[in-house]
Design a protein around this motif. Structure first.
Motif, PDB file in Angstrom:
ATOM      1  N   GLU A 158       0.854  -1.189   0.000  1.00 48.35           N
ATOM      2  CA  GLU A 158       0.000   0.000   0.000  1.00 48.35           C
ATOM      3  C   GLU A 158       0.890   1.239   0.000  1.00 48.35           C
ATOM      4  N   THR A 159       0.715   2.080  -0.993  1.00 54.99           N
ATOM      5  CA  THR A 159       1.520   3.300  -1.056  1.00 54.99           C
ATOM      6  C   THR A 159       0.858   4.459  -0.319  1.00 54.99           C
ATOM      7  N   ARG A 160      -0.430   4.317  -0.005  1.00 55.50           N
ATOM      8  CA  ARG A 160      -1.158   5.418   0.629  1.00 55.50           C
ATOM      9  C   ARG A 160      -1.448   5.200   2.103  1.00 55.50           C
ATOM     10  N   LYS A 161      -1.203   3.992   2.586  1.00 56.52           N
ATOM     11  CA  LYS A 161      -1.458   3.749   4.000  1.00 56.52           C
ATOM     12  C   LYS A 161      -0.538   2.654   4.507  1.00 56.52           C
ATOM     13  N   PHE A 162      -0.332   2.659   5.817  1.00 55.60           N
ATOM     14  CA  PHE A 162       0.457   1.627   6.490  1.00 55.60           C
ATOM     15  C   PHE A 162      -0.222   1.364   7.818  1.00 55.60           C
ATOM     16  N   ASN A 163      -0.817   0.186   7.937  1.00 55.70           N
ATOM     17  CA  ASN A 163      -1.604  -0.139   9.122  1.00 55.70           C
ATOM     18  C   ASN A 163      -0.862  -1.100  10.046  1.00 55.70           C
ATOM     19  N   ILE A 164      -0.980  -0.837  11.336  1.00 51.92           N
ATOM     20  CA  ILE A 164      -0.455  -1.736  12.365  1.00 51.92           C
ATOM     21  C   ILE A 164      -1.649  -2.160  13.210  1.00 51.92           C
ATOM     22  N   GLU A 165      -1.892  -3.462  13.316  1.00 48.88           N
ATOM     23  CA  GLU A 165      -3.089  -3.939  13.996  1.00 48.88           C
ATOM     24  C   GLU A 165      -2.749  -4.925  15.114  1.00 48.88           C
ATOM     25  N   THR A 166      -3.445  -4.773  16.230  1.00 47.84           N
ATOM     26  CA  THR A 166      -3.455  -5.751  17.313  1.00 47.84           C
ATOM     27  C   THR A 166      -4.920  -6.164  17.484  1.00 47.84           C
ATOM     28  N   PRO A 167      -5.220  -7.152  18.303  1.00 45.12           N
ATOM     29  CA  PRO A 167      -6.630  -7.537  18.470  1.00 45.12           C
ATOM     30  C   PRO A 167      -7.532  -6.381  18.905  1.00 45.12           C
ATOM     31  N   ASP A 168      -6.982  -5.385  19.589  1.00 44.27           N
ATOM     32  CA  ASP A 168      -7.824  -4.321  20.132  1.00 44.27           C
ATOM     33  C   ASP A 168      -7.484  -2.926  19.621  1.00 44.27           C
ATOM     34  N   VAL A 169      -6.376  -2.770  18.903  1.00 46.16           N
ATOM     35  CA  VAL A 169      -5.928  -1.436  18.480  1.00 46.16           C
ATOM     36  C   VAL A 169      -5.514  -1.475  17.007  1.00 46.16           C
ATOM     37  N   VAL A 170      -5.907  -0.430  16.260  1.00 46.47           N
ATOM     38  CA  VAL A 170      -5.467  -0.260  14.878  1.00 46.47           C
ATOM     39  C   VAL A 170      -4.793   1.102  14.766  1.00 46.47           C
ATOM     40  N   ILE A 171      -3.560   1.107  14.270  1.00 49.94           N
ATOM     41  CA  ILE A 171      -2.817   2.354  14.093  1.00 49.94           C
ATOM     42  C   ILE A 171      -2.596   2.575  12.600  1.00 49.94           C
ATOM     43  N   LYS A 172      -3.016   3.737  12.102  1.00 45.53           N
ATOM     44  CA  LYS A 172      -2.825   4.081  10.696  1.00 45.53           C
ATOM     45  C   LYS A 172      -1.693   5.097  10.592  1.00 45.53           C
ATOM     46  N   VAL A 173      -0.692   4.755   9.807  1.00 45.15           N
ATOM     47  CA  VAL A 173       0.509   5.584   9.721  1.00 45.15           C
ATOM     48  C   VAL A 173       0.700   6.079   8.290  1.00 45.15           C
ATOM     49  N   ASN A 174       1.083   7.331   8.148  1.00 46.12           N
ATOM     50  CA  ASN A 174       1.479   7.860   6.841  1.00 46.12           C
ATOM     51  C   ASN A 174       2.690   7.058   6.366  1.00 46.12           C
ATOM     52  N   PRO A 175       2.616   6.412   5.175  1.00 44.73           N
ATOM     53  CA  PRO A 175       3.738   5.594   4.713  1.00 44.73           C
ATOM     54  C   PRO A 175       5.066   6.342   4.667  1.00 44.73           C
ATOM     55  N   GLU A 176       5.001   7.663   4.514  1.00 50.81           N
ATOM     56  CA  GLU A 176       6.242   8.442   4.466  1.00 50.81           C
ATOM     57  C   GLU A 176       6.822   8.690   5.856  1.00 50.81           C
ATOM     58  N   ARG A 177       6.060   8.372   6.915  1.00 53.13           N
ATOM     59  CA  ARG A 177       6.530   8.591   8.277  1.00 53.13           C
ATOM     60  C   ARG A 177       6.474   7.316   9.119  1.00 53.13           C
ATOM     61  N   MET A 178       6.830   6.206   8.505  1.00 54.70           N
ATOM     62  CA  MET A 178       6.880   4.954   9.250  1.00 54.70           C
ATOM     63  C   MET A 178       7.911   5.010  10.380  1.00 54.70           C
ATOM     64  N   ASP A 179       8.857   5.933  10.242  1.00 54.62           N
ATOM     65  CA  ASP A 179       9.920   6.050  11.241  1.00 54.62           C
ATOM     66  C   ASP A 179       9.397   6.540  12.595  1.00 54.62           C
ATOM     67  N   LEU A 180       8.178   7.078  12.628  1.00 53.41           N
ATOM     68  CA  LEU A 180       7.625   7.589  13.887  1.00 53.41           C
ATOM     69  C   LEU A 180       7.198   6.463  14.833  1.00 53.41           C
ATOM     70  N   VAL A 181       7.100   5.250  14.304  1.00 49.72           N
ATOM     71  CA  VAL A 181       6.666   4.126  15.126  1.00 49.72           C
ATOM     72  C   VAL A 181       7.823   3.142  15.277  1.00 49.72           C
ATOM     73  N   GLU A 182       8.075   2.722  16.504  1.00 51.86           N
ATOM     74  CA  GLU A 182       9.126   1.738  16.749  1.00 51.86           C
ATOM     75  C   GLU A 182       8.664   0.783  17.837  1.00 51.86           C
ATOM     76  N   THR A 183       9.355  -0.340  17.943  1.00 57.37           N
ATOM     77  CA  THR A 183       9.043  -1.294  19.009  1.00 57.37           C
ATOM     78  C   THR A 183      10.074  -1.158  20.127  1.00 57.37           C
ATOM     79  N   ARG A 184       9.607  -1.380  21.351  1.00 51.76           N
ATOM     80  CA  ARG A 184      10.502  -1.239  22.488  1.00 51.76           C
ATOM     81  C   ARG A 184       9.976  -2.101  23.651  1.00 51.76           C
ATOM     82  N   MET A 185      10.914  -2.667  24.419  1.00 52.54           N
ATOM     83  CA  MET A 185      10.532  -3.429  25.613  1.00 52.54           C
ATOM     84  C   MET A 185      10.388  -2.454  26.782  1.00 52.54           C
ATOM     85  N   ILE A 186       9.209  -2.409  27.377  1.00 49.99           N
ATOM     86  CA  ILE A 186       8.942  -1.534  28.515  1.00 49.99           C
ATOM     87  C   ILE A 186       8.342  -2.380  29.631  1.00 49.99           C
ATOM     88  N   ASP A 187       9.018  -2.400  30.753  1.00 46.50           N
ATOM     89  CA  ASP A 187       8.578  -3.200  31.903  1.00 46.50           C
ATOM     90  C   ASP A 187       8.341  -4.661  31.512  1.00 46.50           C
TER      91      ASP A 187
END
Length: 378
Positions: free
Chosen positions: A322-351
């Motif tokens: 998809e060039t116009r959208k980038f979706n991240i989905e969990t069973p309870d949450v959907v995050i829609k990200v601008n494909p040009e700003r995928m760098d704003l989302v990262e994974t991290r271990m917290i607690d």
């Protein structure tokens, strides 16, 4: 056919460029009965009516190549005597003047087209005098050497207009509107033969589907007799399987994100090309390697590709990302990200928990309400 060749034919559907010689039609009801048939010279139609047909024909040649418009090829057996290809050639060469061939064509469509309501089969014959082109690309209309003779079919749903009220100017009153049957935009269609390298290609055709997920294989097989192309949805599913089978349990957000970023970069680089970007086994392998897939995961990639997609298969880049959208989905949450700003989302271990972290430098909206960003408490 590529997008430039499709556009060249679309340009013929205007009063100034019209190359249509004859138009035929057959209205079919929900019980597959022929309710009306017509055949006439296209130039004899009233101007307003012709314009509406032009819109239908243009729509039949619209959408991305490989998604709504699919190039299909004829297997050798269909080009044998008595095959579907021979029938289409006879129909074209008759210039739609043979009633027996027309009835057989309508019967083929009615038998194989799956639709529960009324519809209208439109078939035209046209002869396009192909203008030559100078070395600088300018068309030379007095230097034509070839004529592209073709059929274009559009299958359009026919539905009742919505109920409502209307103003009767003659009686100066509001009254119940008379409902009538309206021909909608095409659902399926094709052009035969194909127009390849600005010339007639009798070994191919271009198939149109309004909904890429609804290909109607029986229609392609029975009316065209052509090889069933791989749908956009199938290509997308195959690519997902390739990622999952290659990465296995080690699939992580960063690697998958990198794969889609690499694909989007390739699409951007090739966006001016007339041909859609097709990726074979070697191309997909390079994309995975460039995106950071570990070398040990790539050892069996070629075998995985052949088992999943086929040895000589190719996937269109536009169908697998998809060039116009980038979706991240969990069973309870959907995050829609601008494909040009995928760098704003990262994974991290917290607690001790795997978390998605989203960088927030500007404002936040909650149900369209602007809220303050949360500052760090001192």
């Amino acid at each position: 056919m590529n997008k430039k060749e499709v556009l060249e034919i679309r340009k013929q559907f205007t009063p100034a460029n019209c190359a249509i010689t004859r138009i035929c039609g057959c209205c079919v009801d929900h019980e597959k009965n022929k309710r009306m048939e017509s055949r006439e010279a296209f130039l004899s139609l009233p101007e307003e009516e012709a314009f509406k047909y032009f819109d239908i024909f243009k729509k039949t040649l619209s959408g991305p190549i490989g998604k709504n418009l699919l190039n299909v090829e004829f297997p050798l057996d269909s080009e044998m005597i008595g095959g579907t290809h021979e029938f289409l050639m006879k129909l074209r060469d008759s210039k739609l003047g043979d009633d027996i061939l027309l009835e057989e064509f309508y019967d083929k469509v009615i038998e194989s087209y799956i639709y529960d309501e009324n519809y209208y089969i439109i078939l035209i014959h046209a002869m396009y005098d192909i203008p030559g082109k100078a070395s600088d690309g300018i068309e030379m209309f007095d230097a034509s050497d070839n004529v592209y003779e073709y059929l274009l079919c559009s299958i359009c749903p026919v539905s009742l207009s919505k109920p409502g009220l209307e103003y009767d100017a003659e009686d100066n009153r509001i009254q119940d509107r008379t409902r009538d049957w309206v021909v909608d935009k095409p659902d399926k269609g094709f052009i035969f033969p194909a127009f390849t390298d600005r010339n007639t290609d009798i070994h191919g055709a271009l198939y149109y589907t309004k909904k890429p997920e609804d290909m109607q294989e029986a229609l392609i097989d029975h009316v065209l007799g052509a090889k069933m192309p791989m749908s956009a949805r199938t290509q997308n599913e195959i690519f997902k399987m390739l990622i999952e089978d290659t990465l296995g349990e080690d699939a992580d957000y960063v690697t998958v994100r990198n794969i889609h970023e690499t694909l989007n970069e390739l699409i951007e680089e090739h966006k001016e090309e007339p041909e859609p970007l097709a990726l074979d086994k070697t191309d997909v392998k390079k994309i995975f390697e460039k995106s950071g897939v570990p070398s040990e995961k790539m050892e069996d990639f070629e075998q995985t590709f052949e088992e999943t997609a086929g040895e000589k298969a190719s996937l269109l880049a536009a169908n697998i990302t998809e060039t116009r959208k980038f979706n991240i989905e969990t069973p309870d949450v959907v995050i829609k990200v601008n494909p040009e700003r995928m760098d704003l989302v990262e994974t991290r271990m917290i607690d001790g928990r795997q978390c998605l972290v989203i960088a927030v430098d500007d404002h936040i909206e909650v149900n369209s309400v602007n809220v303050r960003t949360i500052g760090i408490k001192k």
